[in-house]
Each structure stands twice: as structure tokens, then as C-alpha cells.
Design an enzyme around this catalytic site. Structure first.
Site, short mmCIF file in Angstrom:
data_model
loop_
_atom_site.label_atom_id
_atom_site.label_comp_id
_atom_site.label_asym_id
_atom_site.label_seq_id
_atom_site.Cartn_x
_atom_site.Cartn_y
_atom_site.Cartn_z
N GLU A 46 -0.97 -2.68 9.34
CA GLU A 46 -0.24 -3.92 9.08
C GLU A 46 0.81 -3.68 8.00
O GLU A 46 0.64 -2.81 7.13
CB GLU A 46 -1.23 -4.99 8.61
CG GLU A 46 -0.58 -6.34 8.29
CD GLU A 46 -1.58 -7.49 8.18
OE1 GLU A 46 -2.80 -7.24 8.17
OE2 GLU A 46 -1.11 -8.64 8.10
N ASN A 192 -2.27 -14.02 16.10
CA ASN A 192 -3.38 -13.44 15.33
C ASN A 192 -4.01 -14.54 14.48
O ASN A 192 -3.29 -15.32 13.85
CB ASN A 192 -2.85 -12.33 14.40
CG ASN A 192 -3.90 -11.94 13.35
OD1 ASN A 192 -4.88 -11.27 13.66
ND2 ASN A 192 -3.69 -12.39 12.12
N GLU A 193 -5.30 -14.60 14.48
CA GLU A 193 -6.03 -15.60 13.68
C GLU A 193 -5.32 -16.95 13.78
O GLU A 193 -4.94 -17.56 12.77
CB GLU A 193 -6.21 -15.13 12.22
CG GLU A 193 -7.06 -13.87 12.15
CD GLU A 193 -7.66 -13.55 10.78
OE1 GLU A 193 -7.24 -14.12 9.78
OE2 GLU A 193 -8.59 -12.70 10.75
N TYR A 259 -15.71 -9.13 9.30
CA TYR A 259 -15.65 -8.28 8.10
C TYR A 259 -17.00 -8.23 7.40
O TYR A 259 -17.74 -9.23 7.38
CB TYR A 259 -14.59 -8.80 7.13
CG TYR A 259 -13.18 -8.44 7.56
CD1 TYR A 259 -12.67 -7.17 7.32
CD2 TYR A 259 -12.37 -9.36 8.22
CE1 TYR A 259 -11.38 -6.83 7.71
CE2 TYR A 259 -11.08 -9.01 8.63
CZ TYR A 259 -10.59 -7.75 8.36
OH TYR A 259 -9.32 -7.39 8.76
N GLU A 315 -10.36 -6.52 14.38
CA GLU A 315 -10.39 -6.32 12.92
C GLU A 315 -11.84 -6.28 12.49
O GLU A 315 -12.60 -7.22 12.77
CB GLU A 315 -9.66 -7.46 12.17
CG GLU A 315 -8.16 -7.41 12.31
CD GLU A 315 -7.43 -8.43 11.45
OE1 GLU A 315 -7.95 -8.79 10.38
OE2 GLU A 315 -6.36 -8.86 11.89
N GLN A 364 -8.11 -0.97 7.58
CA GLN A 364 -6.92 -0.56 8.29
C GLN A 364 -6.74 0.95 8.16
O GLN A 364 -7.46 1.58 7.39
CB GLN A 364 -5.72 -1.31 7.75
CG GLN A 364 -5.84 -2.83 7.93
CD GLN A 364 -4.54 -3.59 7.67
OE1 GLN A 364 -3.49 -3.01 7.49
NE2 GLN A 364 -4.64 -4.91 7.64
O1 AHR Z 1 -6.75 -7.08 7.59
C1 AHR Z 1 -6.29 -7.98 6.63
C2 AHR Z 1 -6.16 -9.41 7.16
O2 AHR Z 1 -7.40 -9.89 7.53
C3 AHR Z 1 -5.33 -9.59 8.39
O3 AHR Z 1 -3.98 -9.68 8.12
C4 AHR Z 1 -5.83 -10.89 8.94
O4 AHR Z 1 -5.72 -10.96 10.33
C5 AHR Z 1 -7.26 -10.95 8.46
O5 AHR Z 1 -7.56 -12.14 7.85
#
Ligand code: AHR
Length: 513
Positions: A46, A192-193, A259, A315, A364
């Protein structure tokens, strides 16, 4: 420690374990098993902090050794990982990105503020051509995230045309910018999101928006898009339900973000200063992705019993506090043996969902969150996570060998449980690859592997471990967490059983021939 006979998330079913520091793993090879798609090993880059600028790209005039502007050290390291697919340009950045600002002469490109990530000024010097060139150099599939939140249908439609059409106005512009032949583009994310930074939509509204956007993303000249709807964040099952119901037939895939994070407000904890309780908590939280994926898959099964639509965990990974002294909003975090464990355990889980989970992208690739590499000026370090991805390369596109695991478990904070041993296996071209993880911080474990017909005539292995749970690789220091040959005295084969002594807090991959 109490011995439990559990259904470990990495297992299909369980066998009784024998003692506190013993586990059994039974291989169940089958020609009918699905293949672990290599895209499970996908990456994500990103425009955030120093992921692109400094991490991947330094420009041709940099004194950092580079190949056409791309860091040579990073390129070489990434080539070893056989990166199958790279997602770009975001993340949250994607929904503020206007691709036309990133083409044409670099000196006349407009600048913008990267509002999501520290307000850094983005000069657009790394754009579409640079990204596709990078993918060609890495030999990976590009995965574009399109701007839905602040863009337009026309803008996204034209991006697809610019990249993939042989002729027409966008192709003419591309040719003028130096690229005669169209590129191939398979993976296209539509936002995205979209429930958050990508527009704060409700699922009902986004489902309609998604249907509209995807209509105008055309297949030009033999290119075939795989269209991906923006999916849920971890426990938001309603998002998946509404999307599948209202737009399922218009998509090839839907994403999921998960996450390993303490929470979204307040401190997320240090990546390197943590205690034993934090270790087991993080491993328990990462393993919970198995339950979360299961529930999303169950919803998808209702609307798509033939499993045509893929679930893409595009992600995932650890999210800790930024390293002290680094720029706020740049998400630069160190990476310890604990991160390596999270990577191995997560990949072991993803392998068990190969019928539905068609891609995952760790967040990432460089200098952001759970990275493969960290850079500082001319220096680069390979992270413990990098070594897990390297060690797991043989699993890419290999046929899954289902495993049954019987293991003791540890109790972790928040009522989570962590199996002491996690295992995954696959077979390709006559070689069976078995990866074993011992999550226990103190005890070695004896693992008895029932080979069930898998040859154990020639066994070789690699191990990733360290003296301390929070060891990491730092700039200018010898590596503390690195792959080593697994000593042959640590395993033996007799009567169809492989016995392995798995050191505490270690990840071992064995190849069996
Ligand atoms: O990976 C960092 C961020 O996490 C990304 O930009 C977003 O999609 C997510 O909230």
C-alpha cells in the site's frame, strides 16, 4: 498441564495424545485432496509509510542499489518467496487514489495528501506502469484495488480499459506513456473496507454500488477479470450475508480482513516488548481466524453451495504499536519470533479451507505491519515472518495432505486455547512437505508422525527458532531469527512412524521422499 484430546484447528480430527510433551500427527494422503492455491501466499503493498517509497521503490537516481528504480536487495529477497500475487495500491489509500495522477511524465504528476496515513504528501511518482513492471519482475499476478469511495464508475472502468485493451482511447494513452502491449489483469477489487475507510457504506447500499461498478469493468481482448467485492472485517457476518444475498451472483470473490490485534482504540502493545501471556494471547487470537473463516464460509455455502465464489483474506497479520521514534500513521513495526508463529499458524489454518479460501494477502510486504522485509536507508533486514514464507514455499500449488493432530493445549487470556502442536502437510512431485509448529515457550515436544504410506526414506528439514520469544532481526546486527538446517539427530523413522523432537517455540518444515 492438563492433557486434552482436541480438534486442533489445523487438524481434521483428533487422536489421543500421550503425555504433556507428546503429540501425534497422522497423515492422510489422498489423490482427491484439493490443491493449496499458491495465491494463499499473496502479498499486499500500500502507499503507506515507507512500503512503496523507500521499501520497494527508490528511483533510478538513488544511491541505494536499484534495478530500474526498484531496490535490488528487496527484489532479490522477494524473488525467493515466489510471490504469487501482489495487491495494490491499498488498503484505505485505494479509495482516495486517482490512477490518472500516476501516469505520464513523473515531474508533472499532481500531488495529494495521503489522508489515511499520517498526512504524508504523495507525489504519484509510483503509478500503474511501475506497479505492473514490478509484478513482471517478481513474476506475480497483479491485484488492483479500485477506488469506489471517492472515485467514479467511469474512472474505474477506464483504468481497466487502460490496462487491458489493445485499441481505443485508453490504449492510445497507454501507448503514448510507453507501454505498447496491454497487460493482463485478473484480480480486480471493487473498493476496500467499504464499511469503513472505503465509504462507510451499509452492506445493502454497497451491494448495489458493487453491482453497478462491476457492470462497467469489461473484459477486453481476451482478458478475463476476477471481480472481488469488498468484504467483512473479522466478526461482521451480516456483511457477508447481505453481500452474498444481494450481489453474490455478480462476483467471483469477496474479501475478509482479519488482524491479530488487541483492539482498534488505545494501545496495541509492543511488537517486541511483551510477556509470556501476550505470546499465548496473540497465538490464540490469530488461530481464531479459523472459527471466523468457518462462519463466513457457512454463510457463503447457503448462497453458493457449489463454492463458485472465493473468500479472499486479502488483509491479515499482526498489528502492534508503531516502533517508538517512527512516524505516526506509518505503521512501522518490528517483527519477532512471535510474528513468525502467527504467520505459520495462520497459514496452517488457511490450508484447511482450500475449497473456499482462494487467496490471502499478508499486510504488508515491506515496512508496514507484519512485513517480509524492513528497510532503513541502504539497510534491509529479513524478518522472521519472511523466513516462514520462505520455508513454506513448497506448499504453494501442492496437494493438501490432511492431518489429524492430537496435542496438549495451553489456556490463553480471553478464554482462548492454543494447541501446543500445529501441523500442515502437502505433496508435490513425489515430495511430501510437513510443517510442524511447537507453540510452547518452555517445553520441547516429541511428535510421533504416522506416515500412513508416505515415504520416509529420505528426510531433510529446516528450523526457525530463537533463544528468546521476542528476538528479532535488527539493522546492522547479525540475524537472531533465521532458518537453519534441522539436525538429523532430532528425528528418526521406524516402522512407518517418524519421531520428531520439536524444540520449544519452533517451526520446522520437513521434506519426505
Ligand atoms: O493494512 C493497513 C490498513 O488496514 C489498510 O489500509 C486497511 O484496509 C486496513 O484497515
Amino acid at each position: 498441564m492438563k492433557l486434552l484430546n482436541i480438534l486442533a484447528v489445523s487438524a481434521l480430527f483428533s487422536l489421543p495424545a500421550m503425555a504433556a510433551n507428546e503429540a501425534t500427527v497422522s497423515l492422510a494422503p489422498s489423490k482427491e485432496s484439493p490443491v493449496i492455491q499458491k495465491e494463499i501466499y499473496g502479498q499486499f503493498a500500500e502507499h503507506l509509510g515507507t512500503c512503496i517509497y523507500g521499501g520497494l521503490w527508490v528511483g533510478e537516481n538513488s544511491d541505494i542499489p536499484n534495478t530500474n528504480g526498484y531496490r535490488t536487495d528487496v527484489l532479490n529477497a522477494l524473488k525467493e518467496l515466489h510471490v504469487p500475487v501482489l495487491r495494490w495500491p491499498g488498503g484505505c489509500f485505494a479509495d482516495e487514489y486517482h490512477w490518472m495522477d500516476g501516469i505520464g511524465p513523473k515531474e508533472s504528476r499532481p500531488r495529494m495528501v495521503n489522508n489515511n496515513w499520517g498526512g504524508t504528501v504523495e507525489d504519484n511518482s509510483f503509478g500503474t506502469h511501475d506497479f505492473f513492471d514490478l509484478c513482471e519482475m517478481l513474476g506475480c499476478e497483479p491485484y488492483l484495488s479500485g477506488n469506489v469511495g471517492s472515485g467514479s464508475v467511469e474512472e474505474l472502468a477506464k483504468w481497466v480499459e487502460y490496462i487491458t485493451a489493445e485499441e481505443g482511447p485508453m490504449a492510445t494513452l497507454r501507448k503514448k506513456n510507453g507501454r505498447e502491449k496491454p497487460w493482463k489483469l485478473k484480480y480486480l477489487g471493487v473498493g476496500n473496507e467499504s464499511w469503513g475507510c472505503g465509504g462507510n457504506f451499509t452492506p445493502e447500499y454497497y451491494a448495489d454500488v458493487y453491482r453497478r461498478y462491476q457492470t462497467y469493468c469489461r473484459n477486453y481482448d481476451g482478458n478475463r477479470l476476477y471481480k472481488i467485492a469488498s468484504g467483512a472485517s473479522d466478526y461482521d457476518y451480516n456483511w457477508t450475508e447481505v453481500m452474498m444475498k444481494n450481489a453474490g451472483r455478480h462476483m467471483d470473490g469477496i474479501s475478509l480482513h482479519y488482524y491479530t490485534v488487541l483492539g482498534w482504540s488505545g494501545s496495541k502493545g509492543s511488537a517486541i516488548n511483551f510477556n509470556e501471556e501476550d505470546w499465548y494471547w496473540a497465538l490464540g487470537k490469530c488461530l481464531e481466524v479459523g472459527k471466523v473463516v468457518r462462519r463466513h464460509c457457512d454463510i457463503m455455502d447457503k448462497y453458493d453451495p457449489k463454492k463458485r465464489v472465493g473468500l479472499l483474506v486479502d488483509e491479515w497479520g499482526t498489528w502492534f504499536d508503531e516502533e517508538p521514534g517512527t512516524i505516526k500513521g506509518h505503521l512501522f513495526q518490528q517483527n519477532s519470533l512471535r510474528d513468525a508463529m502467527v504467520a505459520a499458524l495462520s497459514l496452517n489454518v488457511f490450508h484447511t479451507f482450500t475449497d473456499r479460501v482462494k487467496m490471502t494477502n499478508i499486510a504488508q510486504i515491506a515496512n508496514v505491519l507484519q512485513s517480509m522485509v524492513l528497510t532503513k536507508g541502504k539497510e534491509m533486514v529479513l524478518t522472521p515472518t519472511y523466513y516462514v514464507f520462505k520455508m513454506y514455499v513448497p506448499h504453494q500449488d501442492a496437494r493438501l495432505v490432511p492431518v489429524q493432530v492430537a496435542t496438549p493445549v495451553k489456556k490463553a487470556r480471553d478464554g482462548r486455547e492454543v494447541p501446543v502442536v500445529s501441523a500442515t502437510a502437502s505433496e508435490k512431485e513425489g515430495v511430501t512437505t510437513l510443517s510442524l509448529v511447537n507453540t510452547d515457550l518452555k517445553e520441547d515436544v516429541t511428535v510421533i508422525v504416522n506416515l500412513n504410506g508416505v515415504s520416509g526414506k529420505k528426510v531433510e528439514g529446516e528450523i526457525l527458532t530463537a533463544a528468546n520469544m521476542n528476538d528479532y532481526n535488527d539493522f546492522g546486527q547479525p540475524e537472531k531469527v533465521t532458518l537453519k538446517a534441522f539436525p538429523s539427530k532430532s528425528y528418526s523413522v521406524k516402522n512407518g512412524k517418524l519421531t520428531v523432537t520439536l524444540p520449544s517455540k519452533s517451526i520446522v518444515t520437513l521434506s519426505l521422499r
